[in-house]
Design a protein around this motif. Sequence first.
Motif, PDB file in Angstrom:
ATOM      1  N   THR A  50       0.722  15.620  15.808  1.00  0.00           N
ATOM      2  CA  THR A  50      -0.742  15.548  15.773  1.00  0.00           C
ATOM      3  C   THR A  50      -1.236  15.316  14.358  1.00  0.00           C
ATOM      4  N   ARG A  51      -2.376  14.628  14.272  1.00  0.00           N
ATOM      5  CA  ARG A  51      -3.021  14.455  12.985  1.00  0.00           C
ATOM      6  C   ARG A  51      -4.345  15.225  12.990  1.00  0.00           C
ATOM      7  N   PHE A  52      -4.407  16.220  13.891  1.00  0.00           N
ATOM      8  CA  PHE A  52      -5.620  17.028  14.083  1.00  0.00           C
ATOM      9  C   PHE A  52      -5.397  18.510  13.821  1.00  0.00           C
ATOM     10  N   GLN A  82       7.846  19.981  15.402  1.00  0.00           N
ATOM     11  CA  GLN A  82       6.413  19.691  15.246  1.00  0.00           C
ATOM     12  C   GLN A  82       6.232  18.819  14.009  1.00  0.00           C
ATOM     13  N   TYR A  83       5.347  17.848  14.109  1.00  0.00           N
ATOM     14  CA  TYR A  83       4.898  17.125  12.920  1.00  0.00           C
ATOM     15  C   TYR A  83       3.380  17.231  12.930  1.00  0.00           C
ATOM     16  N   LEU A  84       2.858  18.026  11.996  1.00  0.00           N
ATOM     17  CA  LEU A  84       1.435  18.355  11.993  1.00  0.00           C
ATOM     18  C   LEU A  84       0.755  17.860  10.718  1.00  0.00           C
ATOM     19  N   LYS A 134      -0.821  19.905   6.394  1.00  0.00           N
ATOM     20  CA  LYS A 134      -0.942  18.658   5.656  1.00  0.00           C
ATOM     21  C   LYS A 134       0.186  17.685   5.952  1.00  0.00           C
ATOM     22  N   ASN A 135       1.375  18.157   5.870  1.00  0.00           N
ATOM     23  CA  ASN A 135       2.525  17.307   6.249  1.00  0.00           C
ATOM     24  C   ASN A 135       3.632  18.270   6.688  1.00  0.00           C
ATOM     25  N   ALA A 136       3.288  19.058   7.707  1.00  0.00           N
ATOM     26  CA  ALA A 136       4.202  20.106   8.176  1.00  0.00           C
ATOM     27  C   ALA A 136       5.163  19.512   9.199  1.00  0.00           C
ATOM     28  N   GLU A 139      10.392  -0.316   7.582  1.00  0.00           N
ATOM     29  CA  GLU A 139       9.704   0.973   7.756  1.00  0.00           C
ATOM     30  C   GLU A 139       9.717   1.391   9.233  1.00  0.00           C
ATOM     31  N   LYS A 140       9.499   2.668   9.478  1.00  0.00           N
ATOM     32  CA  LYS A 140       9.427   3.212  10.820  1.00  0.00           C
ATOM     33  C   LYS A 140       8.011   3.134  11.354  1.00  0.00           C
ATOM     34  N   PRO A 141       7.749   3.245  12.652  1.00  0.00           N
ATOM     35  CA  PRO A 141       8.775   3.066  13.670  1.00  0.00           C
ATOM     36  C   PRO A 141       9.233   1.608  13.645  1.00  0.00           C
ATOM     37  N   ASP A 185      -3.506  16.713   9.225  1.00  0.00           N
ATOM     38  CA  ASP A 185      -4.922  16.927   9.582  1.00  0.00           C
ATOM     39  C   ASP A 185      -5.860  15.842   9.081  1.00  0.00           C
ATOM     40  N   TRP A 186      -5.308  14.699   8.668  1.00  0.00           N
ATOM     41  CA  TRP A 186      -6.180  13.706   8.021  1.00  0.00           C
ATOM     42  C   TRP A 186      -7.115  12.988   8.995  1.00  0.00           C
ATOM     43  N   LEU A 187      -6.975  13.234  10.298  1.00  0.00           N
ATOM     44  CA  LEU A 187      -7.912  12.640  11.259  1.00  0.00           C
ATOM     45  C   LEU A 187      -8.784  13.685  11.948  1.00  0.00           C
ATOM     46  N   SER A 208       0.843  -1.198   0.000  1.00  0.00           N
ATOM     47  CA  SER A 208       0.000   0.000   0.000  1.00  0.00           C
ATOM     48  C   SER A 208       0.881   1.253   0.000  1.00  0.00           C
ATOM     49  N   PHE A 209       0.495   2.307   0.732  1.00  0.00           N
ATOM     50  CA  PHE A 209       1.203   3.596   0.607  1.00  0.00           C
ATOM     51  C   PHE A 209       2.739   3.436   0.681  1.00  0.00           C
ATOM     52  N   MET A 210       3.215   2.794   1.739  1.00  0.00           N
ATOM     53  CA  MET A 210       4.673   2.681   1.868  1.00  0.00           C
ATOM     54  C   MET A 210       5.270   1.759   0.815  1.00  0.00           C
TER      55      MET A 210
HETATM   56  C1  SOE Z   1       0.741   8.947   8.017  1.00  0.00           C
HETATM   57  O1  SOE Z   1       0.651   9.733   9.136  1.00  0.00           O
HETATM   58  C2  SOE Z   1       2.092   8.987   7.341  1.00  0.00           C
HETATM   59  O2  SOE Z   1       1.951   8.291   6.129  1.00  0.00           O
HETATM   60  C3  SOE Z   1       3.198   8.352   8.112  1.00  0.00           C
HETATM   61  O3  SOE Z   1       2.912   6.999   8.398  1.00  0.00           O
HETATM   62  C4  SOE Z   1       4.484   8.471   7.344  1.00  0.00           C
HETATM   63  O4  SOE Z   1       5.539   7.960   8.078  1.00  0.00           O
HETATM   64  C5  SOE Z   1       4.731   9.946   7.050  1.00  0.00           C
HETATM   65  O5  SOE Z   1       5.889  10.053   6.289  1.00  0.00           O
HETATM   66  C6  SOE Z   1       3.603  10.552   6.328  1.00  0.00           C
HETATM   67  O6  SOE Z   1       2.429  10.338   7.051  1.00  0.00           O
END
Ligand code: SOE
Length: 397
Positions: free
Chosen positions: A275-277, A172-174, A282-284, A112-114, A176-178, A22-24
């Motif tokens: 946060t995902r809120f 910060q890792y910000l 978007k991916n800050a 993949e992480k973590p 908003d997808w949730l 999938s995505f990764m």
């Molecule tokens: C989802 O939050 C995600 O895809 C993470 O799992 C990835 O590690 C990150 O690079 C982008 O956002």
Amino acid sequence: MSLPQAPADERPQLRIGMIGYSFMGEAHSQGWRVAPKFFDLPLNPVMQTIVGRNQKAVAQAATRLGWKTYATDWRTVVESDEVDLIDVCTPGDTHAEIAIAALRAGKHVLCEKPLANSVAEAEEMAAAAEEAAKTGAKAMVGFTYRRVPAVALAREMIAAGKIGPIRQVRAQYLQDWLADENAPLAWRLDKEKAGSGALGDIGAHIIDLTQYMTGESITGVTGMLETFVKERPVAVASSGLSGEAGTERGPVTVDDAALFLARFSGGAIATFEATRFAWGRKNAIRIEINGTKGSIAFDFEDMNVLEYYDAGDDQQTAGYRRIIATEDVHPYVAAWWPPGHGLGYEHGFVHQAADLVRDIAEKKQPLPSFSDGLAVQRVLAAVEKSSDAGTVWTDVS
Ligand code: SOE
């Protein structure tokens, strides 16, 4: 008459077996596909086998992503003589089992992480990696953001003393997808599968990044986790990050947001927020590091840029410098595009190819057409004509 064949790639092969699609899995496939085309690598990664449990879906993924063969049981691939490296792109609950088996079978591993869902698992994995290293097998975690040129440049600048000893780190890792409370309950919200929520999913990235950039390690923390939305519609089909929502609801068992204070080995103090809120973010991935002589700042939403403040500058004109990390003196950049063309430049060409192929298939006129090209040409000619005539007004014919 047949034209000459391109010579075969003579480099020794590094045959990859990738678990997950999938995505990764898609992102890693892109990495394996493109790296040997741009970088002068001593080994040629070959996309040998992709693995997934659903036979139909994995077969389709193999074709779509460019893998030679596919399998439904990761164990067969880990044991296979046709694979040299196992790339683990599955949810966290399977990392330890797959990676340890692969290392014991003498394979290199990219995971993949973590790394794992618990310290106990990660310890076992680290011990397996140490053991495997004695026979030459290598193991690595996929904290990819380290490899953003501006980030790697920041590390080089900090190591060279450009901002002096570090006092404060702000990370910060910000996303908003949730933030929408009806966003579906995907595997990333299930503690069994993901280990934790924002903390492990994206907090792990800023922990790795700040340690990497500063060259120091975090020695202690004080943290606060919160789950804002306790229940969500269960995802029925996976697509993008979270999938499609069904009617059934289920519990969220991980944190939605994680905040913590930390201390670094060199004495610096730090704040972290994952946060995902954060609506609108978007991916800050924002990292600011203040030293005794200056600061550096990075935001992934502007990923080609590193900001640098030199406290030694004349205070009247001092300010953050925007270093556009797209020159061949910057890490990784020489292998890519001519100076200034930045990462992301290639995607325009991919989109162009995709649109053209679709238009041909749908018997549509692709745009811009040759008439559009001709219109540009007429403007060029008019400019030349005007200039030759002493800058007189010239209509575009
Ligand atoms: C989802 O939050 C995600 O895809 C993470 O799992 C990835 O590690 C990150 O690079 C982008 O956002």
